[in-house]
Write a protein that holds these residues in place. Structure first.
Motif, PDB file in Angstrom:
ATOM      1  N   GLU A 186       0.829  -1.208   0.000  1.00 29.74           N
ATOM      2  CA  GLU A 186       0.000   0.000   0.000  1.00 29.74           C
ATOM      3  C   GLU A 186       0.864   1.259   0.000  1.00 29.74           C
ATOM      4  O   GLU A 186       0.521   2.256  -0.642  1.00 29.74           O
ATOM      5  N   ILE A 187       1.980   1.219   0.726  1.00 28.48           N
ATOM      6  CA  ILE A 187       2.896   2.360   0.730  1.00 28.48           C
ATOM      7  C   ILE A 187       3.495   2.571  -0.650  1.00 28.48           C
ATOM      8  O   ILE A 187       3.635   3.705  -1.130  1.00 28.48           O
ATOM      9  N   HIS A 188       3.842   1.478  -1.316  1.00 29.13           N
ATOM     10  CA  HIS A 188       4.356   1.595  -2.684  1.00 29.13           C
ATOM     11  C   HIS A 188       3.334   2.290  -3.589  1.00 29.13           C
ATOM     12  O   HIS A 188       3.672   3.158  -4.387  1.00 29.13           O
ATOM     13  N   VAL A 189       2.083   1.884  -3.450  1.00 27.75           N
ATOM     14  CA  VAL A 189       1.030   2.479  -4.281  1.00 27.75           C
ATOM     15  C   VAL A 189       0.858   3.956  -3.936  1.00 27.75           C
ATOM     16  O   VAL A 189       0.722   4.798  -4.824  1.00 27.75           O
ATOM     17  N   ALA A 190       0.856   4.275  -2.642  1.00 27.17           N
ATOM     18  CA  ALA A 190       0.710   5.676  -2.222  1.00 27.17           C
ATOM     19  C   ALA A 190       1.863   6.520  -2.769  1.00 27.17           C
ATOM     20  O   ALA A 190       1.662   7.654  -3.231  1.00 27.17           O
ATOM     21  N   ASN A 191       3.066   5.978  -2.717  1.00 23.72           N
ATOM     22  CA  ASN A 191       4.221   6.708  -3.234  1.00 23.72           C
ATOM     23  C   ASN A 191       4.127   6.908  -4.739  1.00 23.72           C
ATOM     24  O   ASN A 191       4.542   7.936  -5.279  1.00 23.72           O
ATOM     25  N   ARG A 205      -4.698   6.185   0.389  1.00 22.74           N
ATOM     26  CA  ARG A 205      -3.890   4.987   0.606  1.00 22.74           C
ATOM     27  C   ARG A 205      -3.205   5.030   1.970  1.00 22.74           C
ATOM     28  O   ARG A 205      -3.146   4.034   2.685  1.00 22.74           O
ATOM     29  N   GLY A 206      -2.681   6.192   2.320  1.00 17.64           N
ATOM     30  CA  GLY A 206      -2.062   6.329   3.626  1.00 17.64           C
ATOM     31  C   GLY A 206      -3.055   6.104   4.750  1.00 17.64           C
ATOM     32  O   GLY A 206      -2.762   5.403   5.735  1.00 17.64           O
ATOM     33  N   LYS A 207      -4.245   6.641   4.596  1.00 17.32           N
ATOM     34  CA  LYS A 207      -5.292   6.461   5.596  1.00 17.32           C
ATOM     35  C   LYS A 207      -5.682   4.992   5.719  1.00 17.32           C
ATOM     36  O   LYS A 207      -5.935   4.490   6.829  1.00 17.32           O
ATOM     37  N   TYR A 208      -5.728   4.307   4.602  1.00 13.61           N
ATOM     38  CA  TYR A 208      -6.083   2.883   4.618  1.00 13.61           C
ATOM     39  C   TYR A 208      -5.063   2.084   5.429  1.00 13.61           C
ATOM     40  O   TYR A 208      -5.421   1.187   6.197  1.00 13.61           O
ATOM     41  N   VAL A 209      -3.782   2.417   5.256  1.00 11.45           N
ATOM     42  CA  VAL A 209      -2.737   1.717   6.009  1.00 11.45           C
ATOM     43  C   VAL A 209      -2.906   1.979   7.496  1.00 11.45           C
ATOM     44  O   VAL A 209      -2.824   1.055   8.314  1.00 11.45           O
ATOM     45  N   VAL A 221       5.227   5.767   7.943  1.00  7.64           N
ATOM     46  CA  VAL A 221       5.373   6.334   6.607  1.00  7.64           C
ATOM     47  C   VAL A 221       4.023   6.754   6.051  1.00  7.64           C
ATOM     48  O   VAL A 221       3.907   7.773   5.355  1.00  7.64           O
ATOM     49  N   ALA A 222       2.968   6.003   6.341  1.00  8.75           N
ATOM     50  CA  ALA A 222       1.630   6.349   5.868  1.00  8.75           C
ATOM     51  C   ALA A 222       1.190   7.701   6.415  1.00  8.75           C
ATOM     52  O   ALA A 222       0.603   8.520   5.690  1.00  8.75           O
ATOM     53  N   LEU A 223       1.481   7.942   7.681  1.00  9.49           N
ATOM     54  CA  LEU A 223       1.137   9.245   8.275  1.00  9.49           C
ATOM     55  C   LEU A 223       1.931  10.365   7.612  1.00  9.49           C
ATOM     56  O   LEU A 223       1.401  11.468   7.371  1.00  9.49           O
ATOM     57  N   GLN A 224       3.185  10.117   7.324  1.00  9.83           N
ATOM     58  CA  GLN A 224       3.992  11.126   6.635  1.00  9.83           C
ATOM     59  C   GLN A 224       3.406  11.447   5.264  1.00  9.83           C
ATOM     60  O   GLN A 224       3.353  12.609   4.847  1.00  9.83           O
TER      61      GLN A 224
END
Length: 290
Positions: A186-191, A205-209, A221-224
Motif C-alpha cells: 500500500e505504501i508503494h502504491v501511495a508513493n 492509501r495512507g489512511k487505509y494503512v 510512513v503512511a502518516l507522513q
C-alpha cells in the motif's frame, strides 16, 4: 449347364475369399488389455513411500488413482490430504489450493481439516511472496497482491476455528509477515500516486494503512504521506491532525517536505530487516516442510 457350373464356381470363390478376409482381420485384432488394478492399501502404501522419498509427481499419480478407484475407501480422506501436500511440494499451486478447498468443503468437520487450511494458506503464501517483493521499481498501481490476501484469510480462518491447532503458531508468524508485506505494498502504491501528484489518492492509501495495518512499520510512513498529501490539497486541518498523530506515536516532528526522504530510508531498511518466517515451524509439522 456350363453356365450354371460357372456361376456356382464364382459363388464358392466369393465365399472362400470373404472367409479369408475375415480370418485375416481376426488374426490382426489385438486382445483387450486388462488393466492391473492395485488394491487400495497397496496404492496408499506406494504413494506414502514416494512422498517420503520426495518423488512427488509419481506419488500424485497413485493418489489420483486412489481418488478415481476408491472414492469411499478406507484411506480416501487421508489420501485427499496427502494429495494437497503432494501438489504443494511439486509446486502445483493451483491444484493444491483447489484440492484443499475441495477437502474443506466435503469434510468441514474432519479432525485434520486445520491441516487443509494450513496447506491452502501456505501454498498462497509461497506463491505470492516473491511476486510482492518484485513490486519495487514497477508500476505499483497496476499490481494486486491477491494471493497474499488469500493466504492471510486462510491463516486467519485457521486461527479463528482452531486456535489450539499445532499449525497455529506458524500461522501467526506468517500472518505478521503478510501484514507487513501488504502494508508495504500500500505504501508503494501511495508513493506512486505522490510521484504523479495524485494527492487525494495518496492520502486515501495512507489512511487505509493507518486504519487497517496498525502495528506495522508502514504506519509511520503512511502518516507522513498523509501530511504531505493533505498539505498539497490545502486541507490543512487534516494535515495537522495527521502530523499530531505522527508526533504522538513516533516522537519525531517530520514535516511534509521530509516524508519522501523518510519513505526512501524506511524502504531500504525494511528490505534488509524483514525477517523470513523462522525455521522452527518445521517441528510443528513433523519436519515435512524442511
Amino acid at each position: 449347364m456350363q453356365h450354371k457350373t460357372s456361376n456356382r464356381f464364382l459363388h464358392i470363390s466369393a465365399i472362400l475369399l470373404m472367409g479369408a478376409m475375415l480370418g485375416a482381420c481376426s488374426s490382426t485384432t489385438k486382445e483387450p488389455v486388462i488393466e492391473d488394478v492395485k488394491p487400495e492399501v497397496e496404492l496408499y502404501s506406494s504413494a506414502m513411500s514416494k512422498l517420503e522419498a520426495g518423488n512427488y509427481r509419481p506419488a500424485i499419480e497413485d493418489l489420483e488413482a486412489m481418488e478415481a478407484r476408491y472414492p469411499y475407501g478406507r484411506y480416501s480422506k487421508q489420501a485427499k490430504l496427502e494429495l494437497v501436500y503432494a501438489y504443494y511440494r511439486s509446486r502445483q499451486a493451483g491444484e493444491a489450493k483447489t484440492a484443499a478447498a475441495r477437502f474443506i468443503r466435503l469434510h468441514p468437520d474432519h479432525e485434520h481439516v486445520d491441516y487443509a487450511y494450513y496447506l491452502k494458506g501456505l501454498t498462497a503464501f509461497e506463491e505470492n511472496k516473491a511476486a510482492l517483493e518484485q513490486y519495487i521499481g514497477t508500476d505499483k498501481a497496476k499490481k494486486d497482491p491477491g494471493a497474499a490476501r488469500d493466504s492471510f484469510a486462510d491463516f486467519s480462518t485457521l486461527l479463528n476455528r482452531f486456535p489450539d491447532s499445532e499449525y497455529a503458531a506458524d500461522s501467526r508468524v506468517r500472518m505478521v509477515y503478510l501484514r507487513n508485506l501488504l502494508a508495504k505494498h500500500e505504501i508503494h502504491v501511495a508513493n506512486y500516486y505522490l510521484s504523479r501528484n495524485a494527492w487525494l489518492a495518496a492520502a486515501n492509501r495512507g489512511k487505509y494503512v493507518v486504519e487497517n495495518y496498525q502495528l506495522t512499520p508502514a504506519v509511520e510512513v503512511a502518516l507522513q504521506i498523509m501530511v504531505q498529501a493533505y498539505t498539497e490539497l490545502g486541507l490543512l486541518d487534516n494535515a495537522s491532525n495527521a502530523q499530531q498523530v505522527l508526533e504522538a506515536n513516533f516522537g519525531e516532528n517530520i514535516t511534509a517536505d521530509e516524508s519522501e526522504i523518510a519513505y526512501t530510508v524506511w524502504l531500504n531498511m525494511e528490505e534488509q530487516q524483514t525477517p523470513e518466517p523462522p525455521n522452527w515451524f518445521s517441528r510443528l509439522t513433523f519436519g515435512l516442510f524442511d
